[in-house]
Scaffold this motif. Structure first.
Motif, mmCIF file in Angstrom:
data_model
loop_
_atom_site.group_PDB
_atom_site.id
_atom_site.type_symbol
_atom_site.label_atom_id
_atom_site.label_comp_id
_atom_site.label_asym_id
_atom_site.label_seq_id
_atom_site.Cartn_x
_atom_site.Cartn_y
_atom_site.Cartn_z
ATOM 1 N N ILE A 25 0.746 -1.554 -0.055
ATOM 2 C CA ILE A 25 0.003 -0.192 -0.262
ATOM 3 C C ILE A 25 1.046 1.057 -0.017
ATOM 4 O O ILE A 25 0.878 2.245 -0.573
ATOM 5 C CB ILE A 25 -0.531 0.077 1.044
ATOM 6 C CG1 ILE A 25 -1.894 -0.943 1.549
ATOM 7 C CG2 ILE A 25 -1.814 1.078 1.436
ATOM 8 C CD1 ILE A 25 -2.634 -1.469 2.185
ATOM 9 N N ALA A 26 1.951 1.009 0.732
ATOM 10 C CA ALA A 26 2.409 2.282 1.367
ATOM 11 C C ALA A 26 3.904 1.892 -0.406
ATOM 12 O O ALA A 26 3.721 3.582 -1.147
ATOM 13 C CB ALA A 26 3.762 2.426 2.366
ATOM 14 N N ALA A 27 4.171 1.669 -1.095
ATOM 15 C CA ALA A 27 4.406 1.904 -1.930
ATOM 16 C C ALA A 27 3.956 2.433 -3.664
ATOM 17 O O ALA A 27 3.769 2.864 -4.387
ATOM 18 C CB ALA A 27 5.219 0.265 -2.650
ATOM 19 N N THR A 28 2.229 2.162 -3.573
ATOM 20 C CA THR A 28 1.984 1.901 -4.520
ATOM 21 C C THR A 28 0.935 3.903 -3.922
ATOM 22 O O THR A 28 1.251 4.765 -5.579
ATOM 23 C CB THR A 28 0.180 1.296 -3.779
ATOM 24 O OG1 THR A 28 0.304 -0.163 -4.249
ATOM 25 C CG2 THR A 28 -1.305 2.000 -4.570
ATOM 26 N N LEU A 29 0.879 4.510 -3.023
ATOM 27 C CA LEU A 29 1.333 5.454 -2.850
ATOM 28 C C LEU A 29 1.806 6.305 -3.078
ATOM 29 O O LEU A 29 1.484 7.109 -3.583
ATOM 30 C CB LEU A 29 0.271 6.182 -0.546
ATOM 31 C CG LEU A 29 -0.905 5.342 -0.525
ATOM 32 C CD1 LEU A 29 -0.575 5.740 0.737
ATOM 33 C CD2 LEU A 29 -2.078 6.158 -1.450
ATOM 34 N N ILE A 30 2.984 5.964 -2.717
ATOM 35 C CA ILE A 30 4.880 6.863 -3.157
ATOM 36 C C ILE A 30 4.596 6.971 -4.846
ATOM 37 O O ILE A 30 5.015 7.680 -5.910
ATOM 38 C CB ILE A 30 5.383 5.994 -2.241
ATOM 39 C CG1 ILE A 30 5.338 6.363 -0.692
ATOM 40 C CG2 ILE A 30 7.180 6.676 -3.185
ATOM 41 C CD1 ILE A 30 6.696 5.769 -0.245
ATOM 42 N N THR A 31 4.815 5.479 -5.268
ATOM 43 C CA THR A 31 4.467 5.098 -6.822
ATOM 44 C C THR A 31 3.639 6.362 -7.452
ATOM 45 O O THR A 31 4.103 6.872 -8.497
ATOM 46 C CB THR A 31 4.380 3.729 -7.311
ATOM 47 O OG1 THR A 31 5.707 3.283 -6.612
ATOM 48 C CG2 THR A 31 5.349 3.680 -8.928
ATOM 49 N N HIS A 32 2.376 6.182 -7.295
ATOM 50 C CA HIS A 32 1.340 6.612 -7.891
ATOM 51 C C HIS A 32 1.271 8.261 -7.267
ATOM 52 O O HIS A 32 0.660 8.982 -8.109
ATOM 53 C CB HIS A 32 0.254 6.014 -7.879
ATOM 54 C CG HIS A 32 0.835 4.699 -8.990
ATOM 55 N ND1 HIS A 32 0.677 4.918 -10.314
ATOM 56 C CD2 HIS A 32 0.415 3.563 -8.431
ATOM 57 C CE1 HIS A 32 0.504 3.906 -10.452
ATOM 58 N NE2 HIS A 32 0.928 2.804 -9.603
#
Length: 220
Positions: A25-32
């Motif tokens: 989830i954290a990676a998704t928020l950061i990436t996008h």
């Protein structure tokens, strides 16, 4: 006249499922570059929202209870967050959503009331159809003066009200509409001004209309 959410929303939506783990989830928020994403059930329905704040809150709870031999969630004192590892446990639910038919002005008000930057757009059965953000909403209020003038003259005066506009002049400057001239009935001028005020992007209406006959009730 009212712009709907469907006309401005993004149809490519970043979402996670209930079993998406904390790190993903954290990676998704950061990436996008987003602050929150919808959480979907297996059938595609939106069941919640997981945000940066939800992740931060869970991490704070872990730190708080880490030295207490914490094992399993204990509901009601914040420790449930400490044991949260997937979106279904971390999310805020129920999600605040809108439908494609929701007027943009209503969506804007909902974002303000709930303190959020975007809202999932769902179909009648709760499935994700898109996402609408504050930036999407703002597009409605930065329409060109030429666009506003065209809608008022063509869609309102000619098509909706079937009026002879030969004696009516419409000018728009920075979203401020000035209507001058004369109409046959006083009631027509009142309806015209009211409808122009409903047009998305109109900041103010300056009514300088006259009329040939006053058809309003006595005392009205």
């Amino acid at each position: 006249m009212h712009t709907t959410v469907e006309q401005v929303m993004s149809r490519q939506v970043i979402a996670v499922t209930e079993d998406t783990c904390f790190k993903d989830i954290a990676a998704t928020l950061i990436t996008h570059g987003v602050s929150a994403v919808p959480v979907l059930a297996k059938d595609g329905r939106v069941v919640g929202i997981v945000s940066e704040a939800d992740l931060t809150r869970a991490e704070e709870c872990r730190e708080l209870f880490r030295g207490e031999g914490y094992q399993a969630p204990v509901h009601g004192d914040g420790r449930d967050r400490a044991g949260s590892t997937v979106a279904g446990e971390l999310m805020t639910t129920p999600a605040v959503t809108v439908t494609p038919e929701t007027p943009v002005t209503v969506a804007s008000r909902m974002m303000d009331e709930h303190g959020v930057k975007r809202l999932p757009v769902v179909t009648g059965d709760g499935r994700l159809a898109g996402i609408v953000s504050r930036r999407d909403v703002l597009k409605v209020f930065v329409r060109s003066d030429q666009d506003l003038e065209h809608e008022i003259k063509v869609d309102i005066l000619s098509r909706s009200l079937w009026m002879d506009t030969a004696r009516v002049h419409v000018a728009v400057a920075d979203g401020v509409v000035t209507i001058t001239g004369r109409m046959g009935l006083r009631r027509d001028t009142e309806v015209t001004v009211w409808m122009v005020r409903q047009v998305d992007g109109v900041v103010e209406v300056r009514d300088q209309l006259g009329w040939d006959r006053d058809d309003t009730p006595v005392g009205g």
